[in-house]
Write an enzyme that holds these catalytic residues in place. Structure first.
Site, PDB file in Angstrom:
ATOM      1  N   HIS A   9     -19.372 -32.955  25.649  1.00 46.93           N
ATOM      2  CA  HIS A   9     -19.312 -31.233  24.802  1.00 46.93           C
ATOM      3  C   HIS A   9     -18.226 -30.302  24.921  1.00 46.93           C
ATOM      4  O   HIS A   9     -17.897 -30.415  24.612  1.00 46.93           O
ATOM      5  CB  HIS A   9     -20.710 -30.355  24.822  1.00 46.93           C
ATOM      6  CG  HIS A   9     -20.592 -29.067  23.716  1.00 46.93           C
ATOM      7  ND1 HIS A   9     -20.826 -29.527  22.677  1.00 46.93           N
ATOM      8  CD2 HIS A   9     -20.452 -27.632  24.073  1.00 46.93           C
ATOM      9  CE1 HIS A   9     -20.044 -28.295  22.117  1.00 46.93           C
ATOM     10  NE2 HIS A   9     -20.464 -27.400  23.604  1.00 46.93           N
ATOM     11  N   ASP A  42     -25.389 -21.285  27.706  1.00 45.88           N
ATOM     12  CA  ASP A  42     -25.120 -22.065  26.290  1.00 45.88           C
ATOM     13  C   ASP A  42     -23.993 -21.038  26.413  1.00 45.88           C
ATOM     14  O   ASP A  42     -24.481 -19.082  26.165  1.00 45.88           O
ATOM     15  CB  ASP A  42     -25.654 -22.297  25.051  1.00 45.88           C
ATOM     16  CG  ASP A  42     -25.583 -22.773  24.344  1.00 45.88           C
ATOM     17  OD1 ASP A  42     -23.755 -22.059  23.788  1.00 45.88           O
ATOM     18  OD2 ASP A  42     -25.896 -22.458  23.275  1.00 45.88           O
TER      19      ASP A  42
END
Lengths: 189, 397
Positions: free
Chosen positions: B308, B217
């Site tokens: 995403h 991330d």
């Protein structure tokens, strides 16, 4: 209990103090590491007494303590004979002393001695400056100017920053607690 | 969302190979716990407090973070807030260098700073309180509400942010308490969010961290000084805010129980990256560029239309810095894991750099199936203080 707070580190050789001061030049509030000796000579001699890390305990009462680290950079003992400050009408030099088996705060007879080449830490539970007859509440972050009059005729002025601290309050707190308890018992009866 | 998750996970079969490779690669580097560590000097590492920008933003993320938000009291005004910031800056300047704060009663706890940083921010109402609303940066306002939001007051808002990060939870804890002791005369606590990443030294320095869904991330974060000048550090009026940045901090709850039920391939499709190394499904290495036009042999997009990375994509580099931390409050009485991510977006202007991306993700993003924003707050983080100065001096001095 207060004897615990009287630190053995109250006297630190100035060489250590200078190292520490070096670290603290990073500190944001230049005002609380200010120190001014009034008798600097043109020959470049350094200040005889330096005050760093000065703070005054916040209060809305009538008196409070002023603390800091005071360094005697000379090779002779110097005594702080008296002090004054801009927040109160009267200023005393105080010590914690054993009187009749009890630790009490009292005026320090003869002033605070700064041994040659040493550093004295004024802190809660040890020697400190007492501001008495405060003209207004002392609030957090406020700056109070303090002036020390020394035995060699010099005066040293510095700014102490208002800081909230419960240090050394344990006796007062236990008093508060007992009165609270008594009131609670009253409510319950 | 009207489509089912299964329908959305269109081009599903792509990610498996990557997963298998990843298991082998991960196992190879482990070594015996009996090996003596090289040194124990992390504790003495420091990050400068003074400088053009506040530390704790471009600073490589430390292992622990505590974000505390406070509400200023009714009596607060320009003068009192200035006094507060001088005190807090002084505390931070000392503690971050491993020096006890003034009147620090637990001074030994200050001696191993472990890259401690303290970063201050001002919420939207702050500028009204100091009666200088015209000095409020243009994007310093609470975010618009998004359809995915389930915001709770206890994780939202605030007038003052104190972000404390460090590689040692002891130093972080001490700094948090010392700073609180000098805040409480002016403000009351609104919320506190604690977070963590990998322990210092357990990963290669600079490795992109993972969140608790296991995803790498932050791959597209700005990294160089030039990146930060373009993306993070504000250059626009008001003048006091030049060199500062905006922060949107959002608490993202993760439903890890339903995430558990998702196959590895579907997990990878939901984000569009491989779990093993964070590489895009169209590439091999973490930093490979996305190929959003790639299709598989059935003609389906390799990176799903609702993945995403596709929804968040604005270019090779993200338009804001993510420097988030994971949180884990354990299992609730109902048997659900209360865990997630303290998401942070640092950007010169949230209106132009962050909100459009958040809106796109709120409209459609596969990760929304398992994630719910439950807190939101916005702060203006002033530029750094010069030596002898204090944070916020340009606004409050």
């Amino acid at each position: 209990m207060l004897t615990v707070l009287a630190r053995t580190r109250a006297r630190i050789p100035v060489i250590a103090a200078v190292l520490m001061a070096g670290a603290l030049t990073l500190a944001a509030c230049g005002s609380n590491s200010d120190s001014v000796a009034t008798d600097d000579t043109a020959s470049g001699s350094t200040a005889t007494v330096m005050v760093t890390d000065a703070w005054i305990r916040t209060t809305d009462g009538t008196m409070t303590g002023i603390f800091g680290v005071i360094s005697n950079t000379t090779d002779e003992d110097i005594t702080i004979n008296s002090a004054s400050n801009t927040a109160s009408s009267m200023t005393e030099l105080h010590e914690m002393a054993m009187v009749d088996g009890e630790m009490v705060m009292q005026e320090k007879a003869g002033g605070v001695v700064l041994p040659a080449g040493q550093q004295v830490v004024l802190e809660p539970g040890a020697d400190h400056i007492m501001a008495m007859g405060l003209l207004a509440p002392v609030v957090a972050g406020e700056e109070v100017e303090v002036t020390l009059t020394l035995s060699n005729g010099e005066t040293v002025s510095f700014k102490a920053i208002g800081k909230e601290s419960a240090a050394g309050d344990e006796d007062y707190h236990s008093d508060d607690k007992s009165s609270d308890d008594m009131m609670n018992h009253g409510d319950m009866s | 969302m009207s489509l089912t998750r299964r329908q959305l996970l269109g081009g599903a079969a792509v990610g498996l190979g990557g997963a298998v490779v990843g298991v082998g690669a991960g196992a190879a580097v482990a070594s015996s716990a009996e090996d003596a560590p090289d040194s124990t000097t992390y504790g003495q590492q420091t990050v400068p407090f003074f400088g053009a920008h506040q530390s704790g933003i471009q600073t490589p993320a430390q292992a622990y973070a505590v974000f505390s938000a406070y509400d200023l009291g009714a009596e607060a005004d320009l003068a009192s807030v200035a006094r507060m910031m001088r005190l807090l800056s002084d505390d931070a300047a000392r503690l971050t260098q491993g020096v006890p704060a003034l009147a620090d009663l637990d001074e030994e706890l200050a001696l191993s700073p472990s890259r401690l940083t303290v970063t201050f921010g001002f919420g939207p109402r702050f500028f009204d309180i100091i009666n200088r609303p015209e000095q409020r940066p243009s994007s310093c306002a609470q975010l618009p509400s998004f359809s995915i939001d389930a915001l709770q007051d206890k994780w939202s808002g605030g007038d003052l942010l104190i972000q404390i990060c460090g590689d040692d939870a002891m130093a972080v804890s001490h700094a948090r308490r010392m700073l609180w002791k000098d805040t409480r005369a002016f403000a009351i606590k609104r919320w506190q969010q604690n977070g963590f990443l990998d322990a210092r030294g357990s990963q290669q320095p600079g490795a992109t961290p993972r969140n608790l869904m296991g995803q790498v991330d932050g791959t597209t974060n700005p990294r160089t000084d030039d990146d930060f000048d373009v993306t993070v550090w504000n250059q626009d009026p008001p003048s006091w805010f030049v060199g500062g940045t905006m922060l949107a901090i959002r608490r993202i709850a993760m439903n890890l129980e339903t995430w558990d039920a998702v196959s590895r391939a579907d997990r990878e499709n939901s984000i569009g990256r491989r779990l093993a190394n964070g590489s895009p499904l169209t590439g091999r290495d973490e930093f490979d560029a996305l190929d959003l036009s790639a299709v598989d042999d059935r003609g389906l997009p390799v990176i799903s239309d609702f993945a995403h990375v596709r929804r968040a994509h604005t270019g090779p580099q993200a338009p804001f810095l993510r420097r988030g931390y994971n949180y884990d409050l354990g299992t609730t009485a109902g048997g659900v894991t209360d865990a997630g991510h303290v998401f942070t977006a640092y950007a010169a202007n949230l209106d132009t750099q962050f909100i459009p991306v958040q809106q796109t993700l709120a409209d459609q993003d596969l990760l929304n199936v398992w994630t719910t924003p439950i807190g939101s707050a916005v702060f203006a983080l002033p530029p750094g203080a010069s030596a002898g100065g204090w944070v916020g001096e340009g606004l409050l001095g």
